[in-house]
Design an enzyme around this catalytic site. Sequence first.
Site: not given
Lengths: 289, 289
Positions: A31, A37, A147
């Site tokens: 989050g 993201h 990532g």
Amino acid sequence: MRVITTIQDMQTEIIKLKSQSKSIGFVPTMGFLHEGHLTLLKRAREENDVVVLSIFVNPLQFGPTEDFSTYPRDFERDRSLAECEGVDFLFYPSVEEMYPHSSSVRVIVQERTEVLCGKSRPGHFDGVATVLTKLFNIVLPTRAYFGKKDAQQVAVVDGLITDFHFPIQLIPVDIVREEDGLAKSSRNVNLLPDERRQAAKLYKSLAAAKEIIEAGERNPRTIKNLISNMITSETDGQLDYAEIYSYPQLEALDNLEGTCIIAIAVKFSKVRLIDNIILEVSKEIGGVK
Amino acid sequence: MRVITTIQDMQTEIIKLKSQSKSIGFVPTMGFLHEGHLTLLKRAREENDVVVLSIFVNPLQFGPTEDFSTYPRDFERDRSLAECEGVDFLFYPSVEEMYPHSSSVRVIVQERTEVLCGKSRPGHFDGVATVLTKLFNIVLPTRAYFGKKDAQQVAVVDGLITDFHFPIQLIPVDIVREEDGLAKSSRNVNLLPDERRQAAKLYKSLAAAKEIIEAGERNPRTIKNLISNMITSETDGQLDYAEIYSYPQLEALDNLEGTCIIAIAVKFSKVRLIDNIILEVSKEIGGVK
């Protein structure tokens, strides 16, 4: 977009979608979403019928002295961002849902963890691999997006997927950078104004390393010295490490050859930044991709 | 029946079948099939569109002093038996195929292993859980079949499936017994004629235990003593253990209540036999299933 909080609802939904031959793109996160993201979500959206984002701050991957309780959380903002990126399912389980009792099994990562950030975080990647094993079985993704900024995490996930034969395609996604080259990160806001300007030197030192490799340099020590000197002389930051390894095996190299990672970590006054580049190095001068 | 030896072929075949919504029944074994295995195969055949049998003697679950190299193998016989039972795919990988290099990950079982047979086999169930994690991801079964004779293995697999959320239904299958009650096992052939007659006492002692529980006995010590006395006085075998635990948690009990296992191991001159019964015990006298 549907928010799902229970394992059973999530898995049941996915099994239904898979029986309709839908491809599932999965972006697991803790989050507090940033541009990195969102890039993963865009890519997942392009390549799959269904996109699942998970938000779970995983206690298992925090050490006893680490910041599990103060890790930044902003669910409402994350939910809006996910909606904008066309996420179909936001899986948002509680800690009690994911770990209802002491677990009878866990995953141990026995390679690729004793270097870089893993060196100072014993057990961290065991926690990552264990929660991902659970999430992979719940979400049953066709493709999972990570990532490249956390290059060691990508290496560990590559090992997990390969060695446990998860029928999942790992998609490592390129680092997103600011105009001056600084890798995007939620942590960049903690840089003082001067440090923010200096932080561009992380990527510049990696780019300089790439240049001398293109010019023929193959000795890891020489390359690490170049980086170390740049960081020390051109920033107020303290170099935590500048390392070069084979990738994704993360094994030491006498000479650069094959797929290599050059990774650095630099401590500024209130924040520690990491960055890396991954190169294909051949024996010939200039043989660098 | 198709014999498949590579992970990729097996997984590709299964993914194709699952995209056609076929249910997959999976019976993982180390080969040298006996009637117990055949019962698992029959059950899998009844309940699924596709039946996969794997034969893999897993080096990871053998201790350094155990019999990996001399473990009995007879592939041609196993292949015929599998064919007779209507197996669709026999997955038969080599050790090099399953473990091509040192694996970067493995599964640790941290509960349910410190008792019964696990006590004297450190690491055994880690090896079982690791190979099953691999096999589950390769075969992607709807249902997986295990014999209740290895009750501790069933308990560990239950933990593995539950805690890692494998979308797999665990089907524990009842023990197949000889007419005199002896649990069927490949190892029974190693009993001397006298021992073979005495070996029926293993099940008889479990049945006697069940009788006194039905009559109201709830004290594990009293029940274990009964078993121990029967084995010692009525056989030449040496009692390795007679234990009572909650099931499948395998936790010690002050008083029998809920689902319990009574498990024994007895050493004869050339072979060690195990047996068990699993009971539902309520507080009332006679409340036993």
